[in-house]
Design an enzyme around this catalytic site. Sequence first.
Site, PDB file in Angstrom:
ATOM      1  CG  ASP A 158      26.530  48.593  41.437  1.00  0.00           C
ATOM      2  OD1 ASP A 158      26.044  47.897  42.343  1.00  0.00           O
ATOM      3  OD2 ASP A 158      27.755  48.647  41.215  1.00  0.00           O
ATOM      4  CG  HIS A 186      30.595  47.716  43.645  1.00  0.00           C
ATOM      5  ND1 HIS A 186      29.334  47.436  43.180  1.00  0.00           N
ATOM      6  CD2 HIS A 186      31.006  46.603  44.279  1.00  0.00           C
ATOM      7  CE1 HIS A 186      29.017  46.202  43.525  1.00  0.00           C
ATOM      8  NE2 HIS A 186      30.007  45.676  44.192  1.00  0.00           N
TER       9      HIS A 186
HETATM   10  P1  NAX Z   1      34.216  33.132  45.460  1.00  0.00           P
HETATM   11  O1  NAX Z   1      34.750  33.168  46.859  1.00  0.00           O
HETATM   12  O2  NAX Z   1      33.255  32.083  45.054  1.00  0.00           O
HETATM   13  O3  NAX Z   1      35.455  33.039  44.449  1.00  0.00           O
HETATM   14  C1  NAX Z   1      36.606  33.794  44.606  1.00  0.00           C
HETATM   15  C2  NAX Z   1      37.757  32.949  44.091  1.00  0.00           C
HETATM   16  O4  NAX Z   1      38.932  33.750  44.093  1.00  0.00           O
HETATM   17  C3  NAX Z   1      38.054  31.722  44.952  1.00  0.00           C
HETATM   18  O5  NAX Z   1      38.014  30.555  44.131  1.00  0.00           O
HETATM   19  C4  NAX Z   1      39.467  31.989  45.479  1.00  0.00           C
HETATM   20  O6  NAX Z   1      40.245  30.807  45.582  1.00  0.00           O
HETATM   21  C5  NAX Z   1      40.007  32.924  44.398  1.00  0.00           C
HETATM   22  N1  NAX Z   1      41.163  33.713  44.814  1.00  0.00           N
HETATM   23  C6  NAX Z   1      41.436  34.224  46.048  1.00  0.00           C
HETATM   24  N2  NAX Z   1      42.617  34.835  46.043  1.00  0.00           N
HETATM   25  C7  NAX Z   1      43.097  34.743  44.786  1.00  0.00           C
HETATM   26  C8  NAX Z   1      44.296  35.160  44.170  1.00  0.00           C
HETATM   27  N3  NAX Z   1      45.244  35.805  44.858  1.00  0.00           N
HETATM   28  N4  NAX Z   1      44.467  34.891  42.860  1.00  0.00           N
HETATM   29  C9  NAX Z   1      43.534  34.219  42.166  1.00  0.00           C
HETATM   30  N5  NAX Z   1      42.390  33.767  42.702  1.00  0.00           N
HETATM   31  C10 NAX Z   1      42.173  34.031  43.997  1.00  0.00           C
HETATM   32  O7  NAX Z   1      33.654  34.582  45.189  1.00  0.00           O
HETATM   33  P2  NAX Z   1      32.679  35.099  44.018  1.00  0.00           P
HETATM   34  O8  NAX Z   1      31.270  34.944  44.464  1.00  0.00           O
HETATM   35  O9  NAX Z   1      33.103  34.505  42.727  1.00  0.00           O
HETATM   36  O10 NAX Z   1      32.996  36.660  44.068  1.00  0.00           O
HETATM   37  C11 NAX Z   1      34.267  37.162  43.678  1.00  0.00           C
HETATM   38  C12 NAX Z   1      34.404  38.618  44.079  1.00  0.00           C
HETATM   39  O11 NAX Z   1      33.459  39.433  43.396  1.00  0.00           O
HETATM   40  C13 NAX Z   1      34.183  38.907  45.564  1.00  0.00           C
HETATM   41  O12 NAX Z   1      35.172  39.821  46.005  1.00  0.00           O
HETATM   42  C14 NAX Z   1      32.827  39.575  45.583  1.00  0.00           C
HETATM   43  O13 NAX Z   1      32.666  40.403  46.708  1.00  0.00           O
HETATM   44  C15 NAX Z   1      32.889  40.350  44.296  1.00  0.00           C
HETATM   45  N6  NAX Z   1      31.611  40.846  43.748  1.00  0.00           N
HETATM   46  C16 NAX Z   1      31.638  42.019  43.049  1.00  0.00           C
HETATM   47  C17 NAX Z   1      30.513  42.534  42.440  1.00  0.00           C
HETATM   48  C18 NAX Z   1      30.575  43.800  41.670  1.00  0.00           C
HETATM   49  O14 NAX Z   1      29.535  44.231  41.151  1.00  0.00           O
HETATM   50  N7  NAX Z   1      31.714  44.493  41.540  1.00  0.00           N
HETATM   51  C19 NAX Z   1      29.204  41.852  42.562  1.00  0.00           C
HETATM   52  C20 NAX Z   1      29.320  40.418  42.942  1.00  0.00           C
HETATM   53  C21 NAX Z   1      30.377  40.118  43.974  1.00  0.00           C
HETATM   54  O15 NAX Z   1      29.929  40.513  45.249  1.00  0.00           O
END
Ligand code: NAX
Length: 327
Positions: A158, A186
Site C-alpha cells: 500500500d 490493510h
Molecule cells: P494463492 O492462493 O495463489 O497461494 C496461497 C497458497 O497458500 C496456496 O498454494 C495454498 O495451498 C497455500 N496455503 C493454504 N493454506 C496453507 C497453510 N495452512 N500452510 C501453508 N500454505 C498454505 O494466493 P496468493 O495470490 O499467493 O496470495 C496469498 C495471500 O496474500 C492471500 O491471502 C492474499 O489475499 C494475500 N495478499 C496480501 C497482500 C498484502 O499487501 N498484504 C497483497 C496481495 C495479496 O492479496
Amino acid sequence: SKTPVKVAVTGAAGQICYSLLFRIASGALLGDTPVELRLLEITPALKALEGVVMELDDCAFPNLAKIEIGDDPKKVFDGVNMAMLVGAMPRKAGMERGDLLSANGAIFTAQGKALNDVAADDVKVLVTGNPANTNALIALSNAPDIPKEQFAALTRLDQDRAKAQAAQKLGISVNDVKKMTIWGNHSATQYPDLFNAEANGKSIAEQINDQAWIEDYFIPTVAKRGAAIIDATGLSSRASAANATVSCMHDWALGTPENDWVSMAVVSDGSYGVEEGLVSSFPVTIKDGKWEIVQGLDINEFSRGKIDASVAELVDEKKAVTELGLI
Ligand code: NAX
C-alpha cells in the site's frame, strides 16, 4: 563463509511466492548473505512445490545454500530467523466473513504455536496473507514466548502504491517521495497520508493543494488497487506483493535510511490514539533489527477521521476472532 539465514515462507506453491522465492534467492532480501529456504505448503500442493524447487535449483543462485519443503510447520519452522506467512485461505463465493476469519484462524493459530515452539529466538514474522493485520494478531497471541514486536503485517505494498501515485501526480521520481505512511488496516479502509509525506522536504499534500484529488482519486486508487489488478488480470497482485514482502523484511533486518521511514502494521502501544494491542499500520524507523513508531506527527482533522475509521474496523475484527476463541 557466513552461516545461512533460515527463511521460512508459507503458501510457497502459490502465486505471490512464484515471484517471492526467486527474489529472496537472488539476493533481494539479504544481498550476498547465504539463505536457506524453508517452504511450507498444504499436502496437496507439495507436488507443485517440488516443481518450484526444481526451478530454484535450475537458477543455480550462488547464495541459496539449501531448500527444505514440507507440510508440518513444526518441522519447517525449526530454527528459522525469518518467517514470511503468505499462505492463507482465500475468500470463496458464498463465504461469510466469520467463515473466512475461522478458516484463517485455524492456519494462524497453528503457525503461531509452531513458531513459538521451534523458531530461533530472533525470529521476525511478517504476515502477508489476508486478513493480514488480524492474522498477525492471531499468530502473535498464540506465540506467548516470542516478543510481540517480532510480528508485523504487510502494508508495504500500500505504501509503495501510494508513493507511485504521488510521484506520478507531481511528475517526479519515486526516489523523491519520502515518509509515506499507511495508517490502520490493510483493507479498503486504510489511510494513505499525504499530509506527512514529503517531496523535496515539503508536504506532498501542500504541494498538490487539491483536497478533492486526495479524497476522490488518490485514496480510493491506493485502497482499491488490488481490486483494479484483479479486474485487469483475473488474479490478485503477485509480483508487486512479493516485492513489498521482500522490501519490508529487508528494511526490518537492515534498517531504514536517515530522514525517511516505512509503513508496517505492528502491535500498537497506544500511539496516535490507536488502541493498544491492535496490529495497525504506522510509520516506523528501524535500527539494529528493531522498529520504533515515529512520534510527534501532526494529525489533522481529516486524517483523524480516516485513521479512526480504519482502526474501528480492526477493533471489530479483533472482537470477531476473540469470540471465535482464536486469541
Ligand atoms: P494463492 O492462493 O495463489 O497461494 C496461497 C497458497 O497458500 C496456496 O498454494 C495454498 O495451498 C497455500 N496455503 C493454504 N493454506 C496453507 C497453510 N495452512 N500452510 C501453508 N500454505 C498454505 O494466493 P496468493 O495470490 O499467493 O496470495 C496469498 C495471500 O496474500 C492471500 O491471502 C492474499 O489475499 C494475500 N495478499 C496480501 C497482500 C498484502 O499487501 N498484504 C497483497 C496481495 C495479496 O492479496
